[in-house]
Write a protein that holds these residues in place. Structure first.
Motif, PDB file in Angstrom:
ATOM      1  N   GLY A 111       0.857  -1.191   0.000  1.00 54.69           N
ATOM      2  CA  GLY A 111       0.000   0.000   0.000  1.00 54.69           C
ATOM      3  C   GLY A 111       0.887   1.233   0.000  1.00 54.69           C
ATOM      4  O   GLY A 111       2.081   1.158   0.346  1.00 54.69           O
ATOM      5  N   SER A 112       0.325   2.375  -0.420  1.00 52.36           N
ATOM      6  CA  SER A 112       1.180   3.563  -0.407  1.00 52.36           C
ATOM      7  C   SER A 112       1.395   4.056   1.014  1.00 52.36           C
ATOM      8  O   SER A 112       2.363   4.762   1.295  1.00 52.36           O
ATOM      9  CB  SER A 112       0.617   4.666  -1.299  1.00 52.36           C
ATOM     10  N   LEU A 113       0.516   3.640   1.938  1.00 44.74           N
ATOM     11  CA  LEU A 113       0.736   4.069   3.328  1.00 44.74           C
ATOM     12  C   LEU A 113       2.053   3.521   3.863  1.00 44.74           C
ATOM     13  O   LEU A 113       2.715   4.161   4.667  1.00 44.74           O
ATOM     14  CB  LEU A 113      -0.444   3.647   4.220  1.00 44.74           C
ATOM     15  N   TYR A 137      -3.384  14.481   5.706  1.00 45.86           N
ATOM     16  CA  TYR A 137      -3.854  13.090   5.749  1.00 45.86           C
ATOM     17  C   TYR A 137      -3.594  12.451   7.121  1.00 45.86           C
ATOM     18  O   TYR A 137      -2.443  12.401   7.576  1.00 45.86           O
ATOM     19  CB  TYR A 137      -3.150  12.315   4.626  1.00 45.86           C
ATOM     20  N   TYR A 167       5.406  17.323   2.876  1.00 44.76           N
ATOM     21  CA  TYR A 167       4.461  16.273   2.476  1.00 44.76           C
ATOM     22  C   TYR A 167       3.208  16.930   1.891  1.00 44.76           C
ATOM     23  O   TYR A 167       2.600  17.774   2.549  1.00 44.76           O
ATOM     24  CB  TYR A 167       4.089  15.442   3.709  1.00 44.76           C
ATOM     25  N   VAL A 169      -0.492  16.248  -0.672  1.00 47.17           N
ATOM     26  CA  VAL A 169      -1.417  15.425  -1.461  1.00 47.17           C
ATOM     27  C   VAL A 169      -1.981  16.404  -2.508  1.00 47.17           C
ATOM     28  O   VAL A 169      -2.941  17.109  -2.247  1.00 47.17           O
ATOM     29  CB  VAL A 169      -2.533  14.830  -0.568  1.00 47.17           C
ATOM     30  N   ASN A 174      -6.902  14.475   0.731  1.00 49.97           N
ATOM     31  CA  ASN A 174      -7.631  13.888   1.834  1.00 49.97           C
ATOM     32  C   ASN A 174      -7.158  14.662   3.062  1.00 49.97           C
ATOM     33  O   ASN A 174      -5.986  14.537   3.419  1.00 49.97           O
ATOM     34  CB  ASN A 174      -7.246  12.404   1.944  1.00 49.97           C
ATOM     35  N   ASP A 202       2.129  12.575  -2.456  1.00 54.94           N
ATOM     36  CA  ASP A 202       1.297  11.398  -2.203  1.00 54.94           C
ATOM     37  C   ASP A 202       0.060  11.518  -3.098  1.00 54.94           C
ATOM     38  O   ASP A 202      -0.757  12.424  -2.915  1.00 54.94           O
ATOM     39  CB  ASP A 202       0.914  11.389  -0.710  1.00 54.94           C
ATOM     40  N   PRO A 204      -2.769   9.215  -4.316  1.00 59.31           N
ATOM     41  CA  PRO A 204      -3.637   8.046  -4.552  1.00 59.31           C
ATOM     42  C   PRO A 204      -4.862   8.355  -5.402  1.00 59.31           C
ATOM     43  O   PRO A 204      -5.481   7.440  -5.939  1.00 59.31           O
ATOM     44  CB  PRO A 204      -4.070   7.632  -3.139  1.00 59.31           C
ATOM     45  N   TYR A 205      -5.230   9.654  -5.515  1.00 62.96           N
ATOM     46  CA  TYR A 205      -6.532  10.008  -6.114  1.00 62.96           C
ATOM     47  C   TYR A 205      -6.451  10.621  -7.499  1.00 62.96           C
ATOM     48  O   TYR A 205      -7.488  10.902  -8.102  1.00 62.96           O
ATOM     49  CB  TYR A 205      -7.270  11.007  -5.191  1.00 62.96           C
ATOM     50  N   THR A 239      -0.620   3.997  -5.919  1.00 61.92           N
ATOM     51  CA  THR A 239      -1.270   2.819  -5.338  1.00 61.92           C
ATOM     52  C   THR A 239      -2.310   2.241  -6.291  1.00 61.92           C
ATOM     53  O   THR A 239      -2.858   2.976  -7.129  1.00 61.92           O
ATOM     54  CB  THR A 239      -1.960   3.213  -4.008  1.00 61.92           C
ATOM     55  N   SER A 241      -4.913   0.939  -4.780  1.00 62.49           N
ATOM     56  CA  SER A 241      -6.057   0.875  -3.852  1.00 62.49           C
ATOM     57  C   SER A 241      -7.298   1.558  -4.381  1.00 62.49           C
ATOM     58  O   SER A 241      -8.409   1.127  -4.084  1.00 62.49           O
ATOM     59  CB  SER A 241      -5.688   1.512  -2.510  1.00 62.49           C
ATOM     60  N   LYS A 242      -7.134   2.654  -5.115  1.00 62.70           N
ATOM     61  CA  LYS A 242      -8.321   3.403  -5.539  1.00 62.70           C
ATOM     62  C   LYS A 242      -8.744   3.044  -6.958  1.00 62.70           C
ATOM     63  O   LYS A 242      -9.897   3.247  -7.322  1.00 62.70           O
ATOM     64  CB  LYS A 242      -8.078   4.924  -5.445  1.00 62.70           C
ATOM     65  N   ARG A 249      -3.276  -4.280  -1.393  1.00 57.07           N
ATOM     66  CA  ARG A 249      -2.175  -3.684  -0.635  1.00 57.07           C
ATOM     67  C   ARG A 249      -0.907  -3.583  -1.494  1.00 57.07           C
ATOM     68  O   ARG A 249       0.180  -4.020  -1.101  1.00 57.07           O
ATOM     69  CB  ARG A 249      -1.862  -4.471   0.671  1.00 57.07           C
TER      70      ARG A 249
END
Ligand SMILES: Cc1ncc(COP(=O)(O)O)c(C=O)c1O
Length: 407
Positions: A111-113, A137, A167, A169, A174, A202, A204-205, A239, A241-242, A249
């Motif tokens: 996962g990117s987390l 986030y 950091y 996004v 988020n 970061d 993810p979206y 990621t 994930s989305k 993961r």
């Protein structure tokens, strides 16, 4: 004296105070995810995709291909940096004329987390400063909590030279859903260059865009076209994930080879490698372009859901809250018009009415009470979103009248 406890040799006496540590971070995330399990509750608090849209058939076909093609390699321990073909595929996919990536630029993560956490492990010493957007986030705040950083707001130029990294996004953040404009991206890159610090992007979206123009990534903007291997200051996180499903993961960090080596070193002690089975399945999904083919389905469904939530909010909440309709992602960020409304205190009224949201305070590195809240619009169909907003409107009105009676 017989029967007395010797505190030096009794392990029970030496346990640290986990409760104090957990109360600040991890437990909050768990609490908001678990709201989804309450019977009858409309959970607008989670950060989840629409589970009914996961491309199960594509994953099944990719799983069969993964086992047929990779056999025991999909079931063994693997290289800490990730499956070589997967690293190469990600490098090729993200490369452009300006941005030249090789497998050395890519680390596959759980996962990117996990990449967020590894950045903390590799870079943060207790007391170090990190620059972040306010709000930011929650998962990143959770991931870095044990390393005890200080936070400073990204917007303050004078804080950059003293920080370890920044950091951001940049696409449909988020929690706020905001997008960084091109000029803001240029300013961030200029500041990272001036101060010589890493810039963590970061993202993810980014692919979940419902309207508006695509912005270039900080990674691409920071590339030097003459360089054959990316060696800039940006660490870009992605990621599946989305675009496919979070249960895989599988995510990745893309950056300068020295950064990727440091993150791989940090990963070694965390999990040896990301599940080789999930990497092999992900490789087959990406080779078949399953994620890219699935994105238009998600975009259509999520756009409809965003519009349903925002239209209901316009009808039932516009006298109480302000918000911007997000161009993509999963969240609408609302701020109470009435100053001093504390959304932490509002939450119990909302739960009473059968709807949940995430209060803004949990996204604030300083944890301050907030007049804002985050609503998710991807995990529920339009009718439930509309009903959720009606419930929230009743909750805010009940909260306001109780406060007025108490004053
Ligand atoms: C900004 C941000 N970064 C990272 C993640 C983690 O995603 P993954 O499932 O890839 O670990 C999320 C998940 O919601 C997120 O919102």
């Amino acid at each position: 004296m017989s029967g007395s406890r010797d505190s030096a040799s009794d392990p029970a006496m030496r346990r640290p105070d986990f409760a104090a540590w957990m109360g600040q971070g991890n437990s909050i995330t768990q609490q908001f995810l678990s709201f989804g399990n309450r019977p009858g509750l409309i959970a607008l608090s989670g950060g989840l995709p629409a589970a009914e849209l996961y491309p199960v058939d594509d994953v099944q076909a990719a799983t069969e291909r993964a086992l047929a093609t990779h056999g025991s390699a999909a079931l063994s321990y693997g290289a800490v940096e990730g499956f070589p073909e997967l690293r190469e595929t990600i490098a090729r996919r993200l490369s452009t004329e300006r941005l030249k990536l090789t497998p050395e630029n890519v680390l596959i993560t759980t996962g990117s987390l996990q990449a967020v956490e590894l950045i903390g492990k590799a870079l943060i010493d207790a007391g170090d400063a990190i620059l972040a957007e306010y709000p930011t986030y929650l998962g990143a705040l959770d991931a870095w909590l044990p390393r005890q950083p200080r936070y400073a707001e990204l917007a303050y130029r004078e804080r950059w030279p003293e920080a370890k990294f920044a950091y951001v996004v940049p696409n449909f953040s988020n929690p706020t859903g905001a997008v960084l404009a091109r000029a803001e991206r240029e300013a961030l890159l200029a500041r990272s260059e001036e101060s010589g610090i890493w810039l963590v992007e970061d993202d993810p979206y980014g692919e979940l865009r419902y309207d508006g123009a695509v912005q270039p990534s900080l990674l691409e903007m920071s590339a030097r076209p003459e360089s054959t291997v990316y060696d800039g200051p940006v660490v870009h996180l992605g990621t599946l994930s989305k675009t496919i499903a979070p249960g895989l993961r599988v995510g990745w960090a893309v950056g300068a080879p020295e950064m990727i080596r440091a993150l791989a070193q940090a990963k070694q002690g965390s999990d040896l490698s990301t599940s080789t089975f999930c990497q092999a399945v992900s490789l087959e999904l990406i080779r078949a372009d399953a994620d890219r083919r699935h994105v238009p389905t998600l975009v259509d469904a999520y756009r409809e859901r965003r519009d349903a939530l925002c239209a209901a909010a316009q009808e039932h909440l516009s006298d109480l809250f302000d918000w911007k309709v997000p161009e993509g992602g999963m969240f609408v960020w609302m701020t109470a018009r009435r100053p001093g409304l504390d959304t932490n205190a509002l939450l119990s009224f909302a739960l009473e009415e059968g709807v949940s949201f995430v209060p803004g305070s949990v996204f604030d590195p300083s944890g301050q009470a907030s007049p804002s809240l985050r609503l998710n619009f991807t995990a529920n169909p339009p009718e439930r979103l509309q009903e959720g907003v009606r419930r929230l409107s009743r909750a805010v009105r009940a909260f306001a009248s109780q406060r007025a009676a108490a004053e």
